[in-house]
Design a protein around this motif. Structure first.
Motif, mmCIF file in Angstrom:
data_model
loop_
_atom_site.group_PDB
_atom_site.id
_atom_site.type_symbol
_atom_site.label_atom_id
_atom_site.label_comp_id
_atom_site.label_asym_id
_atom_site.label_seq_id
_atom_site.Cartn_x
_atom_site.Cartn_y
_atom_site.Cartn_z
ATOM 1 N N PRO A 15 1.444 2.578 6.988
ATOM 2 C CA PRO A 15 1.298 1.188 6.512
ATOM 3 C C PRO A 15 -0.122 0.881 6.041
ATOM 4 O O PRO A 15 -0.311 0.233 5.004
ATOM 5 C CB PRO A 15 1.669 0.348 7.745
ATOM 6 C CG PRO A 15 2.575 1.233 8.532
ATOM 7 C CD PRO A 15 2.021 2.610 8.352
ATOM 8 N N LYS A 16 -1.123 1.376 6.794
ATOM 9 C CA LYS A 16 -2.509 1.135 6.398
ATOM 10 C C LYS A 16 -2.837 1.857 5.096
ATOM 11 O O LYS A 16 -3.469 1.289 4.190
ATOM 12 C CB LYS A 16 -3.462 1.609 7.501
ATOM 13 C CG LYS A 16 -4.938 1.413 7.140
ATOM 14 C CD LYS A 16 -5.865 1.918 8.242
ATOM 15 C CE LYS A 16 -7.333 1.744 7.844
ATOM 16 N NZ LYS A 16 -8.253 2.223 8.897
ATOM 17 N N ASN A 21 -4.350 0.954 -0.497
ATOM 18 C CA ASN A 21 -4.255 1.309 -1.917
ATOM 19 C C ASN A 21 -3.543 0.249 -2.742
ATOM 20 O O ASN A 21 -3.893 0.018 -3.905
ATOM 21 C CB ASN A 21 -3.532 2.651 -2.069
ATOM 22 C CG ASN A 21 -4.424 3.829 -1.742
ATOM 23 O OD1 ASN A 21 -5.185 4.290 -2.572
ATOM 24 N ND2 ASN A 21 -4.346 4.305 -0.503
ATOM 25 N N VAL A 22 -2.546 -0.392 -2.145
ATOM 26 C CA VAL A 22 -1.726 -1.348 -2.895
ATOM 27 C C VAL A 22 -2.437 -2.688 -3.099
ATOM 28 O O VAL A 22 -2.369 -3.274 -4.186
ATOM 29 C CB VAL A 22 -0.373 -1.557 -2.178
ATOM 30 C CG1 VAL A 22 0.311 -2.831 -2.645
ATOM 31 C CG2 VAL A 22 0.528 -0.358 -2.441
ATOM 32 N N ILE A 291 4.144 -4.093 -10.624
ATOM 33 C CA ILE A 291 3.515 -2.918 -11.225
ATOM 34 C C ILE A 291 2.301 -2.521 -10.389
ATOM 35 O O ILE A 291 2.050 -1.332 -10.152
ATOM 36 C CB ILE A 291 3.091 -3.202 -12.679
ATOM 37 C CG1 ILE A 291 4.329 -3.238 -13.588
ATOM 38 C CG2 ILE A 291 2.112 -2.141 -13.174
ATOM 39 C CD1 ILE A 291 4.015 -3.571 -15.029
ATOM 40 N N GLY A 292 1.564 -3.529 -9.907
ATOM 41 C CA GLY A 292 0.416 -3.259 -9.052
ATOM 42 C C GLY A 292 0.819 -2.523 -7.789
ATOM 43 O O GLY A 292 0.124 -1.598 -7.346
ATOM 44 N N ILE A 297 0.585 2.926 -5.075
ATOM 45 C CA ILE A 297 1.023 4.023 -4.210
ATOM 46 C C ILE A 297 1.028 5.373 -4.919
ATOM 47 O O ILE A 297 1.125 6.408 -4.268
ATOM 48 C CB ILE A 297 2.432 3.765 -3.630
ATOM 49 C CG1 ILE A 297 3.482 3.722 -4.745
ATOM 50 C CG2 ILE A 297 2.456 2.529 -2.777
ATOM 51 C CD1 ILE A 297 4.907 3.759 -4.248
ATOM 52 N N GLN A 298 0.895 5.368 -6.256
ATOM 53 C CA GLN A 298 1.000 6.652 -6.968
ATOM 54 C C GLN A 298 -0.045 7.679 -6.550
ATOM 55 O O GLN A 298 0.297 8.838 -6.294
ATOM 56 C CB GLN A 298 0.955 6.448 -8.481
ATOM 57 C CG GLN A 298 1.318 7.729 -9.223
ATOM 58 C CD GLN A 298 0.982 7.683 -10.696
ATOM 59 O OE1 GLN A 298 0.127 8.415 -11.172
ATOM 60 N NE2 GLN A 298 1.656 6.824 -11.426
ATOM 61 N N PRO A 299 -1.347 7.314 -6.448
ATOM 62 C CA PRO A 299 -2.323 8.321 -6.002
ATOM 63 C C PRO A 299 -2.029 8.847 -4.596
ATOM 64 O O PRO A 299 -2.219 10.030 -4.316
ATOM 65 C CB PRO A 299 -3.652 7.567 -6.044
ATOM 66 C CG PRO A 299 -3.433 6.442 -6.996
ATOM 67 C CD PRO A 299 -2.000 6.040 -6.801
#
Length: 450
Positions: A15-16, A21-22, A291-292, A297-299
C-alpha cells in the motif's frame, strides 16, 4: 543512490509503495487538468463562444504532439524501470539520452511544420469559417513550444522510473502554475485572447522542461541526457518503441477521433461544438485523475517485473485495482451531479451550455470502469508486452470507437448519440484490456513461482 531511489519499489509495504508513487502522479495529473481547464475557462470569460470552439478544435493537434512525448515517455519509463529492476543502470542512461535527443529533434521539425501550416491544419481538424482565424492563431503560437511540450511530457514520466515521483510532480506543477498564472493576465488583462492562452501554454512548457533538464544534469539523477550516452542499438530504440508506439498510438487515435467527432458535430453548429469541447474538459476531471493512478503504478510494476518478483507484482495489481475502482466511483458521482456548475463555469451562452450539460453527463457514464481500464493498460505496458499493448492502443480510440461513432451517427444522427459512442467504447475496451492482461500475465510470468 540507487538504493535510496528504488528501495520503495523493492522493500516498502505494497500500500505504501503504491501510494508513494500514485499520489505524486495524481497530483501531477490534477495540475495538467487545471492547466487544460484554465485556457478554456479564461477564454470563456471573454463571453465569445467562438473562441471556446476554436480552442476546442485546436486540441486534437495539441494532443498529437503530446503523443510524441508519450511515445518516448511511456516507452522510456517501461524500459528504464525494467532495466533498473535488473540492476542495469548504465543501459538506463542510454535510454534516457536516446529519448531526450530523438524527441527533441522531432519537436524542432514539428515546430516548423506547424508554424508554417497552421491555417490548413486548422481547417483539416474541423475549424469553421467563423473559428478558423482563432484556431490558426492559437496553433501557430503553440507550435513554437512543441519541442518543450514533448520534452516536458516525456520526462514527467521517465523521471518516475528512477524512483523520483516527487521530482516528476514538481516539474509538472511548475509548468502548469506558470500557465495558470499567465492565463488571466494575457487573456483578460492584456486582451490578447486566444493568442494569450497560447503564449501562456508555451511558457509553461518551457518552465517544466528547464526544470527537468536541470534535474537530469544534476548528481541527484540516476539517468542522463549527455550526448555521449546517446545510443540507438542494443535494444535501446527497439525497447522504447515497442511500448512507446502503442502508447502514443492511443493518443494519436484520440486526436483523430476528436477530429472526427468535431467534424460530425460541426453539422449541428458551433454552439454544439463549443458544448462538446467543454464536456470533454469536464470528463477530463475523471480521466486525468485515473490516468495519474495508472501511470503512477507503472514504474513499480515494471521494477517488479524486471526483478522477476511475481508475488509483489500480483499484490500491487490487486491493491491498485481496488483503489482505482473506489476512486472511479467517487469521481463519477462528483462529475455527474456537479455537471451543471462545472459546465456553467466555461459557457455563458444558453444554447452552448445546454449542449455542454447534456454531453458532460453522457461522457461520465463510463466513469465507474475507467480506473480499471488505465490500471490494466499500464500493467501491460510495464511488462514490455508490445503486441497486447498495440492491440489495446489501436482498439480503444480506433478499431472500436470510430466504427461505433459512425454507426451511432448513421442510425440516430443526433448530438447526444454521437457522444454516447465514447461510453460504449470504454466498456468494451475495459473488457478487452482485462482479457489482454490475463494473457500477458500468464505468458510473461510463465515458470516463475514467486
Amino acid at each position: 543512490m540507487k538504493d535510496k531511489t528504488t528501495d520503495i519499489f523493492q522493500n516498502a509495504p505494497v500500500p505504501k509503495a503504491v501510494l508513494v508513487n500514485v499520489i505524486p502522479s495524481i497530483i501531477s495529473m490534477i495540475m495538467v487538468l487545471v492547466y487544460n481547464l484554465a485556457d478554456t475557462f479564461f477564454i470563456g470569460q471573454t463571453k465569445d463562444p467562438l473562441m471556446v470552439a476554436a480552442v476546442s478544435v485546436a486540441t486534437p493537434a495539441f494532443l498529437f504532439f503530446m503523443a510524441v512525448g508519450m511515445l518516448f515517455g511511456i516507452g522510456g519509463t517501461s524500459l528504464i524501470a525494467r532495466l533498473l529492476g535488473e540492476g542495469r543502470q548504465g543501459d538506463a542512461k542510454h535510454v534516457s539520452s536516446f529519448c531526450f535527443w530523438t524527441g527533441g529533434i522531432i519537436g524542432v521539425v514539428s515546430c516548423l511544420l506547424m508554424f508554417f501550416c497552421s491555417s490548413p491544419i486548422s481547417r483539416a481538424i474541423g475549424a469553421s469559417d467563423d473559428t478558423i482565424s482563432y484556431a490558426s492563431q492559437y496553433l501557430s503560437i503553440v507550435a513554437l513550444g512543441i519541442p518543450f511540450l514533448i520534452i516536458s511530457n516525456m520526462f514527467s514520466n521517465i523521471i518516475r522510473a528512477e524512483g523520483n515521483a516527487k521530482i516528476a510532480m514538481a516539474g509538472m506543477i511548475l509548468g502548469n502554475l506558470v500557465n495558470i498564472v499567465l492565463d488571466p493576465i494575457m487573456i483578460l488583462t492584456l486582451k490578447w485572447n486566444v493568442a494569450g492562452a497560447a503564449i501562456a501554454t508555451v511558457l509553461g512548457n518551457i518552465a517544466s522542461s528547464v526544470f527537468y533538464i536541470a534535474h537530469l544534469l544534476s548528481k541527484k539523477s540516476l539517468l542522463s541526457i549527455h550526448p555521449k550516452e546517446y545510443k540507438v542499438g542494443g535494444n535501446v530504440a527497439a525497447g522504447v518503441f515497442a511500448i512507446g508506439i502503442p502508447a502514443s498510438l492511443n493518443s494519436i487515435l484520440l486526436s483523430v477521433s476528436n477530429i472526427f467527432i468535431n467534424s460530425l458535430m460541426k453539422v449541428h453548429g458551433d454552439m454544439a461544438l463549443a458544448g462538446l469541447g467543454v464536456a470533454m474538459k469536464v470528463n477530463m476531471i475523471v480521466v486525468m485523475l485515473l490516468i495519474g493512478l495508472g501511470t503512477g503504478i507503472q514504474p513499480l510494476l515494471g521494477y517488479c517485473f524486471g526483478a522477476r518478483n511475481r508475488k509483489r507484482y500480483v499484490a500491487v495489481m490487486k491493491f491498485s485495482l481496488c483503489l482505482a475502482f473506489c476512486l472511479s466511483l467517487i469521481m463519477t458521482a462528483i462529475c455527474y451531479f456537479g455537471a451543471g456548475p462545472l459546465v456553467k463555469a466555461f459557457l455563458d451562452n444558453k444554447d452552448a451550455y445546454a449542449y455542454g450539460f447534456s454531453f458532460a453527463r453522457i461522457y461520465i457514464y463510463s466513469g465507474p470502469i475507467l480506473g480499471l481500464l488505465f490500471v490494466f493498460i499500464n500493467a501491460i505496458q510495464a511488462t514490455g508486452a508490445a503486441l497486447p499493448s498495440l492491440i489495446l492502443s489501436v482498439s480503444r480510440q480506433g478499431l472500436l470507437y470510430l466504427p461505433i461513432l459512425i454507426v451511432m451517427n448513421g442510425i440516430f444522427g443526433t448530438e447526444n448519440m454521437l457522444v454516447m459512442a465514447q461510453p460504449i467504447t470504454d466498456y468494451l475496451a475495459t473488457a478487452l484490456a482485462a482479457v489482454l492482461f490475463i494473457f500477458t500475465y500468464k505468458k510473461y510470468f510463465a515458470g516463475i513461482k514467486e
